[in-house]
Write an enzyme that holds these catalytic residues in place. Structure first.
Site, PDB file in Angstrom:
ATOM      1  N   ASN A 211     -12.485  10.524  11.193  1.00 41.19           N
ATOM      2  CA  ASN A 211     -13.306   9.406  10.700  1.00 41.19           C
ATOM      3  C   ASN A 211     -13.645   8.468  11.852  1.00 41.19           C
ATOM      4  OD1 ASN A 211     -11.189   7.301  10.916  1.00 41.19           O
ATOM      5  ND2 ASN A 211     -10.177   8.612   9.423  1.00 41.19           N
ATOM      6  N   ASP A 306       1.086  10.102   1.813  1.00 40.12           N
ATOM      7  CA  ASP A 306       0.689   8.721   2.112  1.00 40.12           C
ATOM      8  C   ASP A 306       1.848   8.056   2.876  1.00 40.12           C
ATOM      9  OD1 ASP A 306       0.305   5.837   1.822  1.00 40.12           O
ATOM     10  OD2 ASP A 306      -1.377   6.434   0.563  1.00 40.12           O
ATOM     11  N   ILE A 307       1.593   7.769   4.154  1.00 41.24           N
ATOM     12  CA  ILE A 307       2.675   7.269   5.034  1.00 41.24           C
ATOM     13  C   ILE A 307       3.132   5.881   4.575  1.00 41.24           C
ATOM     14  CG2 ILE A 307       3.329   6.806   7.439  1.00 41.24           C
ATOM     15  CD1 ILE A 307       0.930   8.610   8.247  1.00 41.24           C
ATOM     16  N   LYS A 343       0.820   0.892  -3.808  1.00 38.32           N
ATOM     17  CA  LYS A 343       1.488   1.326  -2.580  1.00 38.32           C
ATOM     18  C   LYS A 343       2.729   0.474  -2.285  1.00 38.32           C
ATOM     19  CE  LYS A 343      -2.593   3.459  -0.582  1.00 38.32           C
ATOM     20  NZ  LYS A 343      -2.789   4.430   0.493  1.00 38.32           N
TER      21      LYS A 343
HETATM   22  O1  PMT Z   1      -9.751   1.390  13.981  1.00 37.01           O
HETATM   23  P1  PMT Z   1     -10.905   0.391  13.899  1.00 37.01           P
HETATM   24  O2  PMT Z   1     -12.212   0.986  14.379  1.00 37.01           O
HETATM   25  O3  PMT Z   1     -10.558  -0.904  14.602  1.00 37.01           O
HETATM   26  O4  PMT Z   1     -11.146   0.025  12.378  1.00 37.01           O
HETATM   27  C1  PMT Z   1     -10.162  -0.683  11.663  1.00 37.01           C
HETATM   28  C2  PMT Z   1     -10.006  -0.169  10.236  1.00 37.01           C
HETATM   29  C3  PMT Z   1     -11.281  -0.446   9.454  1.00 37.01           C
HETATM   30  C4  PMT Z   1      -9.706   1.339  10.260  1.00 37.01           C
HETATM   31  C5  PMT Z   1      -8.772  -0.930   9.626  1.00 37.01           C
HETATM   32  O5  PMT Z   1      -9.056  -2.301   9.619  1.00 37.01           O
HETATM   33  C6  PMT Z   1      -8.451  -0.447   8.225  1.00 37.01           C
HETATM   34  O6  PMT Z   1      -9.028  -0.863   7.233  1.00 37.01           O
HETATM   35  N1  PMT Z   1      -7.487   0.506   8.140  1.00 37.01           N
HETATM   36  C7  PMT Z   1      -7.116   1.183   6.892  1.00 37.01           C
HETATM   37  C8  PMT Z   1      -8.055   2.315   6.666  1.00 37.01           C
HETATM   38  C9  PMT Z   1      -7.720   3.136   5.442  1.00 37.01           C
HETATM   39  O7  PMT Z   1      -7.455   4.282   5.565  1.00 37.01           O
HETATM   40  O8  PMT Z   1      -7.687   2.456   4.318  1.00 37.01           O
HETATM   41  P2  PMT Z   1      -7.310   3.116   2.877  1.00 37.01           P
HETATM   42  O9  PMT Z   1      -7.770   2.084   1.924  1.00 37.01           O
HETATM   43  O10 PMT Z   1      -7.872   4.485   2.743  1.00 37.01           O
HETATM   44  O11 PMT Z   1      -5.737   3.239   2.903  1.00 37.01           O
HETATM   45  C10 PMT Z   1      -4.893   2.219   2.428  1.00 37.01           C
HETATM   46  C11 PMT Z   1      -3.644   2.114   3.274  1.00 37.01           C
HETATM   47  O12 PMT Z   1      -2.872   3.320   3.171  1.00 37.01           O
HETATM   48  C12 PMT Z   1      -3.889   1.889   4.757  1.00 37.01           C
HETATM   49  O13 PMT Z   1      -2.924   0.957   5.191  1.00 37.01           O
HETATM   50  C13 PMT Z   1      -3.618   3.268   5.381  1.00 37.01           C
HETATM   51  O14 PMT Z   1      -3.148   3.160   6.715  1.00 37.01           O
HETATM   52  C14 PMT Z   1      -2.548   3.814   4.454  1.00 37.01           C
HETATM   53  N2  PMT Z   1      -2.516   5.288   4.353  1.00 37.01           N
HETATM   54  C15 PMT Z   1      -3.531   5.958   3.764  1.00 37.01           C
HETATM   55  C16 PMT Z   1      -3.435   7.335   3.632  1.00 37.01           C
HETATM   56  C17 PMT Z   1      -2.304   8.007   4.137  1.00 37.01           C
HETATM   57  N3  PMT Z   1      -2.174   9.334   4.048  1.00 37.01           N
HETATM   58  N4  PMT Z   1      -1.328   7.317   4.729  1.00 37.01           N
HETATM   59  C18 PMT Z   1      -1.413   5.981   4.842  1.00 37.01           C
HETATM   60  O15 PMT Z   1      -0.508   5.352   5.416  1.00 37.01           O
END
Ligand code: PMT
Length: 402
Positions: A211, A306-307, A343
């Site tokens: 991504n 999901d970590i 979460k």
């Molecule tokens: O890296 P940059 O270009 O600076 O951009 C920053 C960002 C937009 C990536 C950052 O600010 C951000 O929003 N990161 C989270 C992105 C994301 O995957 O969001 P989510 O809504 O899909 O996931 C929710 C949370 O679960 C996040 O904290 C993610 O790290 C965590 N997760 C999701 C899936 C997974 N398998 N393991 C996780 O830990």
């Protein structure tokens, strides 16, 4: 009390009538056992002498970028790394303008440009110079970079005018420095973990799903935490960013599975921030050989663990503060609140990733923090550099954890 033992302050003095007041700040720092090195700009030497400063600080005074004797002993990069904190007091309108342009024409500006430490500025100038739009614009830029500005205050000026522009009281400046350094000492014992960047999920040895995440938000968070003294581990997916803070323990990974393993190995920590854009899916069965051209191809995906969920529900090793990010294109508040509870996070930091000027792969962001504890109201951190957003998040972490 000798509370600042082992603390290193790089004191930069610019030319101005209030330069003599800096001697009092140096005296207070020394009284509390801080180690001090000083840089005098060319014009500062018109107001204070290297001898008076050395006598008070019992530390070296530098004044010339091209002084070979100093460069062999300690070059400008080493000097900026040596410090726990840099204070520029007084700072003139001219030096503020130079710093806002990223200029490195003398030792003071070069050291500041090369620094990854917290920089405090205590401006002092004539009221009209202070109020001038260019000074205010330059300062706004520096604040956006994460510089902390102390004062100035209102009062009678050496030029005979009255107004805002007087350097803050030396004791007040000393207290700001003292508070920062003592919090840094407390934070030293606190372990923080940050995940950052994208992950790559391989289809075959040369193709993968990923991504747009650059890692910028997570790297800035790690830098801010380390600057405040947290013992910081940064687990990063593929990113072109470089980290120049040798105190940060950087672990590079590629896939979500590797990020999970690295996170498990890094536990326990006190704080964990999940800013990585982890792929939700991986390829069901990764091909060992490059897939040959064919009429059509169906790839089956399976869910990655999901970590964040894993860590926040880890009974024996759950960090005291678990912070997730939510990347949303619609219904930001509703979706963020769902993630906060599903979460099991303490905070969720939501960003709108539908706009080009913020979020993924931008230097800027705008976020809202949602708290599990209903006593805390949601907080919006308005559009600004990711470095500044990170500083503001770490301010809140420091307040909560201490
Ligand atoms: O890296 P940059 O270009 O600076 O951009 C920053 C960002 C937009 C990536 C950052 O600010 C951000 O929003 N990161 C989270 C992105 C994301 O995957 O969001 P989510 O809504 O899909 O996931 C929710 C949370 O679960 C996040 O904290 C993610 O790290 C965590 N997760 C999701 C899936 C997974 N398998 N393991 C996780 O830990």
């Amino acid at each position: 009390m000798k509370n600042l033992s082992n603390k290193k302050v790089l004191f930069i003095i610019c030319g101005g009538i209030s330069a003599y007041k800096s001697l009092e700040i140096i005296r207070l720092l020394k009284k509390n056992n801080a180690e001090i090195k000083t840089i005098l700009t060319k014009s500062a030497k018109e107001f204070v002498t290297p001898l008076s400063i050395t006598s008070l600080s019992q530390g070296k005074v530098y004044d010339d970028l091209f002084n070979l004797e100093n460069e062999t002993e300690m070059d400008h990069i080493t000097l900026s790394r040596w410090a726990d904190l840099i204070i520029v007091a007084p700072i003139t309108a001219n030096t503020i303008a130079k710093l806002s342009q990223g200029s490195s024409e003398d030792l003071a500006s070069t050291v500041i440009l090369a620094s990854n430490k917290q920089i405090f500025l205590a401006p002092a100038m004539n009221v009209r110079m202070w109020e001038h739009q260019s000074t205010q614009d330059n300062l706004k830029k520096l604040k956006n970079y994460g510089y902390k500005v102390i004062g100035p205050v209102i009062g009678d000026m050496a030029c005979g005018e009255y107004g805002e522009g007087k350097m803050s009281n030396p004791t007040d400046i000393y207290h700001e420095i003292y508070n920062f350094l003592s919090k840094q000492t407390k934070n030293r014992k606190i372990k923080a973990l940050v995940t950052a960047g994208p992950t790559k999920e391989f289809i075959d040895p040369v193709r993968y799903i990923t991504n747009k995440s650059s890692g910028k938000q997570g790297y800035e968070l790690a830098k801010s935490l380390s600057k405040r003294g947290f013992e910081t581990t940064l687990i990063s997916g593929p990113s072109n960013l470089k980290i120049i803070d040798e105190k940060i323990n950087l672990i590079k990974v590629e896939t979500a599975d590797e990020m999970l393993k690295a996170t498990q190995k890094s536990l326990p920590t006190d704080v964990a921030i999940f800013s990585a854009a982890v792929a939700d899916f991986k390829i069901d069965r990764q091909n060992q050989d490059k897939i040959k051209k064919q009429q059509d191809l169906t790839i089956k995906l399976e869910k990655n663990i999901d970590i964040l969920n894993y860590v926040s529900n880890h009974n024996s090793m759950r960090p005291k503060l678990v912070i997730g990010f939510a990347a949303e294109t619609n219904d930001l508040i509703k979706n963020a609140k769902i993630k906060l509870s599903s979460k099991n996070c303490d905070w969720i930091i939501a960003n709108d990733v539908s706009k080009k000027d913020r979020g993924f792969d931008s230097d800027y962001n705008e976020v809202t923090i949602f708290y599990k504890d209903s006593k805390n109201k949601d907080e919006k951190l308005s559009f600004k550099k990711k470095s500044k957003i990170s500083e503001e998040i770490v301010d809140r972490i420091t307040a909560q954890i201490n």
